[in-house]
Scaffold this motif. Structure first.
Motif, PDB file in Angstrom:
ATOM      1  N   LYS A  23       0.860  13.262  -0.118  1.00  0.00           N
ATOM      2  CA  LYS A  23       1.377  14.565   0.318  1.00  0.00           C
ATOM      3  C   LYS A  23       2.727  14.451   1.007  1.00  0.00           C
ATOM      4  O   LYS A  23       3.660  15.176   0.690  1.00  0.00           O
ATOM      5  N   THR A  24       2.783  13.545   1.987  1.00  0.00           N
ATOM      6  CA  THR A  24       4.006  13.453   2.774  1.00  0.00           C
ATOM      7  C   THR A  24       5.180  13.014   1.902  1.00  0.00           C
ATOM      8  O   THR A  24       6.269  13.589   1.975  1.00  0.00           O
ATOM      9  N   THR A  25       4.944  12.044   1.062  1.00  0.00           N
ATOM     10  CA  THR A  25       6.021  11.561   0.194  1.00  0.00           C
ATOM     11  C   THR A  25       6.469  12.650  -0.782  1.00  0.00           C
ATOM     12  O   THR A  25       7.666  12.842  -1.007  1.00  0.00           O
ATOM     13  N   MET A  50       8.790  15.009   7.664  1.00  0.00           N
ATOM     14  CA  MET A  50       7.734  15.926   8.080  1.00  0.00           C
ATOM     15  C   MET A  50       6.901  15.344   9.217  1.00  0.00           C
ATOM     16  O   MET A  50       6.365  16.067  10.033  1.00  0.00           O
ATOM     17  N   ASP A  51       6.737  14.046   9.235  1.00  0.00           N
ATOM     18  CA  ASP A  51       5.886  13.430  10.248  1.00  0.00           C
ATOM     19  C   ASP A  51       6.663  13.239  11.532  1.00  0.00           C
ATOM     20  O   ASP A  51       6.958  12.135  11.948  1.00  0.00           O
ATOM     21  N   TRP A  52       6.986  14.357  12.153  1.00  0.00           N
ATOM     22  CA  TRP A  52       7.929  14.243  13.244  1.00  0.00           C
ATOM     23  C   TRP A  52       7.308  13.939  14.584  1.00  0.00           C
ATOM     24  O   TRP A  52       7.943  13.510  15.509  1.00  0.00           O
ATOM     25  N   GLY A  60       1.198   7.069  10.600  1.00  0.00           N
ATOM     26  CA  GLY A  60       1.537   7.335   9.204  1.00  0.00           C
ATOM     27  C   GLY A  60       0.714   8.457   8.609  1.00  0.00           C
ATOM     28  O   GLY A  60       0.492   8.511   7.407  1.00  0.00           O
ATOM     29  N   ILE A  61       0.197   9.358   9.428  1.00  0.00           N
ATOM     30  CA  ILE A  61      -0.539  10.490   8.876  1.00  0.00           C
ATOM     31  C   ILE A  61       0.051  11.784   9.424  1.00  0.00           C
ATOM     32  O   ILE A  61       0.765  11.781  10.404  1.00  0.00           O
ATOM     33  N   THR A  62      -0.271  12.874   8.755  1.00  0.00           N
ATOM     34  CA  THR A  62       0.289  14.144   9.144  1.00  0.00           C
ATOM     35  C   THR A  62      -0.742  14.946   9.918  1.00  0.00           C
ATOM     36  O   THR A  62      -1.845  15.130   9.450  1.00  0.00           O
ATOM     37  N   ILE A  63      -0.412  15.392  11.102  1.00  0.00           N
ATOM     38  CA  ILE A  63      -1.409  16.066  11.921  1.00  0.00           C
ATOM     39  C   ILE A  63      -1.194  17.572  11.969  1.00  0.00           C
ATOM     40  O   ILE A  63      -2.091  18.348  11.689  1.00  0.00           O
TER      41      ILE A  63
HETATM   42 MG    MG Z   1       0.926  12.582   5.249  1.00  0.00          MG
END
Ligand code: MG
Ligand code: GDP
Length: 698
Positions: A23-25, A50-52, A60-63
């Motif tokens: 997703k993030t990539t 996005m992973d600010w 390395g995950i999106t919260i």
């Molecule tokens: Mg992510």
């Protein structure tokens, strides 16, 4: 019927997937190609755009579901990055509420993983039209056909490829478009910015024709126009295909499948085209349905600037620089900077100081926000997630967003006096941001307990307290949040009678307490109060006090001091005194009655039960099941999938601390799992004083 004006073309989309699917990539690349990013961030070196948040960089995950706006070929795309970890399903749910379309990203090697199945079904529930992007075609073991099979089997039979990969693994070079029957070759040296369109190489022609056939076959089931041409063997034009796929995708009848490699910069521009071509604009989705809270009538909100302004707050975020940010989805009308809005949920007036368009962690000021937009507003005070904002006092209410119970808590303790003040401030701010995070101070010990959705959720909160808010704290071990209920029906009375120097008190209430069945409670009401008496017994003016007194006594259960749920309270009798009885007398008498009743009605402790979903190679099934049984778990189903086994079980949360380490050691690191909250149930554990904190017994 409202007049619909031409809205600028908007796509409000989310990207949903299992953690690590990409997703993030994918989001990164979208931002790069749409011209916003000048440099590509990479997840693995922690520069992803996005992973600010600090924590996201570390892990390395999106919260958080930050909204990002970008533009592609005259259309504005608002992307909401939804988190993939199960602790954050509440975030996924609330994103789905405000989206018009979504992209399901799958890994070409792993295919449909348990978490993506969960999120997919959540999206079904909210009827969100979807595209699929099969990512990581460059990885060893990439298998496009197999992933499609899994999608068809587990998610929907009406998903079909509109592209096929040109080569795979090391040899993955580009994308074959099955509508125009052309191949796209992406140029590595410009990071995929340049590409070349060529005839399909002979080697791939057979497969491309076969897959196009399959596409036409599925489309024929839904579209007579296509069926006619298909059975007569006539050529179907690219335009007709595009139009038909758009109509059917928007109606949620089919799901087009695309592929590529975000990491290798292959296929992203075609994905952007597909977002524009196939996912709905705010005009294509049915009008949002609100309610008039006085009359209960439905109110249809049409996406037009001419309509009255109506919007839903779906997220609150505390920003270091601008303060409290409200993320809102506008359903109709428009609002200008400086205008006053009415919060329909609490009747407060709020002035809009600024309107911001968010580009992940960057912001641009804008003057207006209109129907179809998703953006952020600054300047409000008493507004929280789930509130409805309008311009007029028109009693309009949009459906509130419901959040699951928090199931786990830890004790925290400030290290110094300075930290103590800082701590309560910080906790307040975090509670305002996150409706699944709660703070509770124990009445007896004064200890502060914070509770949330899972171990990771609390870990991140503690981390933020330390790093972002600079509070020094000690933490205890995680513990589950217990609840209580009763198992017997009892009748009790409570009285409050005093004669204090002429100021008398008089109230007697008789209550019946009985267990409520699961289907008699709702998200908002865990207990029920029913009045079975007439005004002669207790005058109407005191009824409210009886209800309030009764319900307040349910906050502290007799066994553990935890909340009591699933109790039916009936007011069956009582007495009053015309001269002295007051509200407060009935408040106290009923609270005494309920306290009394709870301990007589055979109370029990309930614990949170999780739904655990394990995917493991055959060899470890025995050990994993044995372990689940030892954890007081119950196996629900075991399914096989290729050479793996999928074990679904319900297991008490209290047994699952450190489960990731456990499952790793049981399977030599080869099994993966997800868990999510399922229900509260009477605990089967032998409870002793001390195992459950504050357990008082009876
Ligand atoms: Mg992510
Ligand atoms: P998310 O958890 O879904 O947001 O996934 P990420 O975007 O963080 O990606 C997870 C990992 O997969 C990272 O190490 C990425 O570099 C890697 N990754 C993402 N896309 C691809 C791809 O197309 N090919 C390969 N080989 N790796 C990828």
């Amino acid at each position: 019927m409202a007049k619909i004006f031409s809205l600028p073309a908007i796509r409000n989309i989310g990207i949903i997937a299992h953690i690590d699917a990409g997703k993030t990539t994918v989001t990164e690349r979208i931002l790069y190609y749409t011209g916003y990013l000048h440099r590509m961030g990479e997840v693995h070196d922690g520069t992803a755009f996005m992973d600010w948040m600090e924590q996201e960089k570390d892990r390395g995950i999106t919260i958080t579901s930050a909204v990002t706006s970008c533009y592609w070929k005259e259309k504005q795309i608002n992307i909401i990055d939804t988190p993939g970890h199960v602790d954050f399903t509440a975030e996924v749910e609330r994103s789905l509420r405000v989206l018009d379309g979504a992209i399901g990203v799958f890994c070409a090697v792993a295919g449909v993983e348990p978490q993506s199945e969960t999120v997919w079904h959540q999206a079904d529930h909210y009827k969100v039209p979807r595209l699929v992007f099969i990512n990581k075609m460059d990885r060893v073991g990439a298998d496009f056909d197999h992933v499609i099979e899994m999608i068809n089997e587990r998610l929907t039979p009406d998903a079909f490829a509109i592209q096929i990969p040109l080569g795979k693994e090391d040899n993955f070079k580009g994308i074959i478009n099955l509508l125009e029957m052309k191949a796209y070759l992406f140029d590595e040296t410009t990071l995929g910015l340049n590409f070349e369109v060529i005839e399909i190489p002979d080697k791939y022609l057979g497969e491309a024709e076969q897959k196009r056939e399959k596409m036409l076959e599925i489309l024929s089931e839904f579209s007579e126009g296509i069926m006619d041409k298909y059975i007569h063997g006539e050529e179907v034009s690219t335009e007709l295909l595009k139009k038909t796929i758009r109509e059917l995708t928007v109606k949620n009848e089919v799901v087009p499948i695309l592929c590529g490699s975000a990491l290798k910069n292959t296929g992203i521009q075609l994905l952007l085209d597909a977002i524009n071509d196939y996912l709905p604009s705010p005009l294509d989705v049915p009008p949002m349905v609100g309610k008039n809270r006085k009359t209960g009538d439905d109110v249809l909100l049409y996406p037009s600037y001419e309509e009255k302004f109506a919007s839903l707050v779906f997220k609150v975020q505390m920003d270091k620089y601008v303060g409290k940010l409200l993320y809102v989805r506008v359903y109709s009308g428009s609002v200008k900077k400086g205008e006053i809005l009415v919060n329909q949920t609490n009747n407060r007036k709020e002035r809009i100081a600024r309107i911001l368009q968010m580009h992940s962690n960057k912001k641009t000021d804008v003057d207006v926000m209109r129907a179809g937009d998703i953006g952020a507003i600054v300047g409000t005070k008493a507004t929280i997630t789930g509130d409805t904002l309008t311009k007029e006092e028109n009693d309009l209410l949009l459906e509130q967003i419901t959040f699951p119970d928090s199931v786990i808590s830890i004790a925290i303790e400030p290290k110094t006096k300075a930290d103590q003040d800082n701590l309560s401030d910080s906790l307040n701010r975090m509670q305002e941001e996150d409706p699944t995070f709660h703070v509770h101070q124990d009445k007896d010990s004064g200890q502060i307990l914070i509770s949330g959705m899972g171990e990771l959720h609390l870990e991140i909160i503690v981390d933020r307290l330390r790093k972002e808010y600079n509070v020094n704290i000690n933490t205890g071990n995680p513990q589950v949040s217990y609840k209580e209920t009763i198992t017997k029906t009892v009748e009790v009375s409570g009285e409050f009678i005093r004669d204090v120097e002429g100021k008398g008190h008089f109230a007697i209430v008789k209550l019946r307490l009985s267990p409520l069945a699961d289907n008699q409670t709702t998200e908002h009401k865990k207990n029920r109060f029913v009045n079975r008496i007439s005004e002669e017994i207790i005058p109407r003016q005191f009824w409210q006090a009886v209800e309030e007194g009764s319900v307040s006594a349910l906050i502290d259960g007799p066994l553990t001091g935890n909340p009591v749920e699933k109790v039916n309270i009936e007011l069956v009798g009582g007495e009053y005194n015309e001269l002295v009885s007051k509200d407060v007398d009935f408040l106290i008498a009923s609270s005494i009655a309920v306290n009394n009743g709870l301990s007589k009605a055979s109370p029990v402790v309930m614990e949170p039960i999780m739904l655990v979903n394990v995917l493991t190679p055959e060899d470890f099934v025995g050990d994993i099941i044995g372990d689940i049984n030892a954890k007081r778990g119950k196996i629900i189903v075991i399914r096989s999938n290729q050479n793996k086994q999928n074990i679904v079980a319900e297991v008490p949360m209290s047994e699952l601390f450190g489960y990731s380490t456990r499952i790793r050691s049981l399977s030599q690191g080869r099994a993966i799992y997800t868990m999510e909250f399922m229900k509260y149930e009477k605990t089967s554990a032998v409870i002793q004083k001390g195992i459950i904190k504050n357990y008082r017994g009876y």
